[in-house]
Design a protein around this motif. Sequence first.
Motif, short mmCIF file in Angstrom:
data_model
loop_
_atom_site.label_atom_id
_atom_site.label_comp_id
_atom_site.label_asym_id
_atom_site.label_seq_id
_atom_site.Cartn_x
_atom_site.Cartn_y
_atom_site.Cartn_z
N SER A 260 0.84 -1.24 0.00
CA SER A 260 0.06 0.18 -0.05
C SER A 260 0.77 1.25 0.02
CB SER A 260 -0.88 -0.07 1.15
OG SER A 260 -0.18 0.08 2.47
N MET A 261 2.06 1.04 0.27
CA MET A 261 2.94 2.56 0.10
C MET A 261 2.78 3.36 -0.82
SD MET A 261 7.09 2.54 0.57
CE MET A 261 6.94 1.42 2.15
N GLY A 262 2.20 4.74 -0.49
CA GLY A 262 2.19 5.81 -1.37
C GLY A 262 0.86 5.70 -2.16
N ILE A 267 -7.60 2.57 -4.02
CA ILE A 267 -6.55 1.54 -4.91
C ILE A 267 -6.00 0.34 -3.97
CG2 ILE A 267 -4.29 1.34 -5.91
CD1 ILE A 267 -6.55 2.97 -7.48
N VAL A 268 -5.71 0.63 -2.87
CA VAL A 268 -5.33 -0.30 -1.84
C VAL A 268 -6.15 -1.36 -1.63
CG1 VAL A 268 -4.49 -0.69 0.61
CG2 VAL A 268 -3.61 1.32 -0.58
N GLU A 269 -7.20 -1.11 -1.34
CA GLU A 269 -8.25 -2.15 -1.08
C GLU A 269 -8.55 -3.05 -2.37
OE1 GLU A 269 -12.17 -0.26 -0.18
OE2 GLU A 269 -11.44 0.88 1.91
N GLY A 270 -8.49 -2.30 -3.53
CA GLY A 270 -8.74 -3.15 -4.73
C GLY A 270 -7.47 -4.40 -4.61
N LEU A 271 -6.13 -3.73 -4.60
CA LEU A 271 -4.98 -4.62 -4.65
C LEU A 271 -4.97 -5.69 -3.53
CD1 LEU A 271 -2.30 -1.96 -5.14
CD2 LEU A 271 -3.03 -3.55 -6.73
N PHE A 272 -5.60 -5.40 -2.28
CA PHE A 272 -5.90 -6.44 -1.23
C PHE A 272 -6.52 -7.53 -1.60
CE2 PHE A 272 -4.11 -4.61 2.92
CZ PHE A 272 -2.81 -4.14 2.14
N ALA A 273 -7.51 -6.96 -2.45
CA ALA A 273 -8.64 -8.04 -2.87
C ALA A 273 -7.84 -9.10 -3.76
CB ALA A 273 -9.98 -7.45 -3.46
N THR A 274 -7.22 -8.49 -4.62
CA THR A 274 -6.48 -9.24 -5.77
C THR A 274 -5.60 -10.14 -5.02
OG1 THR A 274 -6.60 -7.38 -7.24
CG2 THR A 274 -4.93 -9.20 -7.68
N VAL A 275 -4.93 -9.97 -3.97
CA VAL A 275 -3.86 -10.72 -3.23
C VAL A 275 -4.68 -11.94 -2.64
CG1 VAL A 275 -2.48 -10.84 -1.09
CG2 VAL A 275 -2.31 -8.74 -2.48
N GLN A 291 1.53 -1.95 6.97
CA GLN A 291 1.27 -1.18 7.99
C GLN A 291 -0.13 -0.81 8.12
OE1 GLN A 291 3.19 -0.21 10.23
NE2 GLN A 291 5.14 -0.76 9.30
N HIS A 292 -1.19 -1.25 6.91
CA HIS A 292 -2.47 -0.82 7.23
C HIS A 292 -3.34 -2.11 8.09
CE1 HIS A 292 -3.16 2.68 4.92
NE2 HIS A 292 -2.28 2.45 4.30
N VAL A 293 -3.03 -2.15 9.29
CA VAL A 293 -3.45 -3.47 9.87
C VAL A 293 -4.85 -3.79 9.86
CG1 VAL A 293 -3.69 -4.35 12.35
CG2 VAL A 293 -1.70 -2.63 11.71
N ASN A 294 -5.73 -3.00 9.72
CA ASN A 294 -7.15 -3.45 9.74
C ASN A 294 -7.37 -3.98 8.16
OD1 ASN A 294 -7.83 -2.71 12.24
ND2 ASN A 294 -8.35 -0.70 11.35
N LEU A 295 -6.68 -3.38 7.13
CA LEU A 295 -6.88 -3.91 5.80
C LEU A 295 -6.30 -5.44 5.50
CD1 LEU A 295 -6.57 -0.76 3.74
CD2 LEU A 295 -8.50 -2.13 4.16
N ALA A 296 -5.12 -5.34 6.10
CA ALA A 296 -4.34 -6.72 6.25
C ALA A 296 -5.15 -7.65 6.77
CB ALA A 296 -2.97 -6.44 6.87
N LEU A 297 -5.69 -7.58 8.13
CA LEU A 297 -6.34 -8.49 8.84
C LEU A 297 -7.79 -9.06 7.87
CD1 LEU A 297 -5.85 -7.24 12.10
CD2 LEU A 297 -4.70 -9.13 11.24
#
Length: 348
Positions: A260-262, A267-275, A291-297
């Motif tokens: 998620s850096m920068g 955009i980050v939410e979409g990338l995490f769903a892809t992961v 570092q985005h703890v809640n999104l990562a969890l």
Amino acid sequence: TASRGNHPDPSTSHGDHSTGGGGNHPIASTSHGDHLTASRGNHPDPSASSGDHPNLSARDHLTASGGNHPIASRGNHPTGGGNHSTVDGTLGSDHILGGDPMTIRLECADLTGGRGSTTAFRNVDLAVEAGSVLALLGPNGAGKTTLLLTLSGLLPAQGGTVSVDGARLRSGRPTAANAAGVVLVPDNRCLFTTLSVEENIRVAARRNSPKPKELLESFPALEKRWTLPAGALSGGEQQMLVMARALIQQPRVLLIDELSMGLAPLIVEGLFATVSRIATDHKCAVVLVEQHVNLALEVADAAAVLNRGNIVLRGPAKELAAAPELLENAYLGIHDAEVDQSSAVATS
């Protein structure tokens, strides 16, 4: 890892992230999911399932084990005996969450590493199953990036072992790690900025890799940028390109450093769903440093908190998300002297 080839700036690094590596691999990636293996401590009854313990609270599940190799999983939860200290210092019975050893894709045992004579992390035991995501959390300077670089072979281990599908990897050999299916998505992206999107993907292709355009199914936004140089892409598009370059290598283990850096939150939410889809569809083990703890969890199956070089908290991601006070204590290092080294298994 950045190859010895024509990388525009192979010396660039971010934080703990160092580039370089042998062979024709634009990046020597490593996979997701720190494999936290079964404890070496005393576990007299590993056969009891979590279903036999209806009264266990989230705090009980999330305690740091007194053994050397406690494991965490969303699956069945065999338990072991003995007492251990939680992050906040209270005592509870050992609760070991197990994974099927036949499906463990990435495993490290007693892994210690750093840079030169400086040790950044010590005695880390991790296990990640195929198709699962392990979120590796922790404050800045905890040793997370150094751990990923060690798993990928870019840095030699000071002790311990790393294995993929049960086969031990040679320490400090990024080409061998990449050949075994370990792919690292570095925090500074390491793109060939003057090459087109297609060329950046094609340069990482292997003999049996899919065609570059097949990756547009996972990253459709890159289609309109296909012939543009990578340096002309937005930050989110560049991160998609880095992920596509990793996927064409058909990773067994995918190590992702600060995805998620920068980037903007949307955009980050979409990338995490892809992961999450990548882990499921490609059956690879994913270790996600974030570092985005809640999104990562939200996308992870299990999580571990690294602080001052030690795993101080681990458990199923949903249960950790429901215990923010434990996460806060783990980040702040409260009572961390009372927590033994821990390990966890991320399972799908």
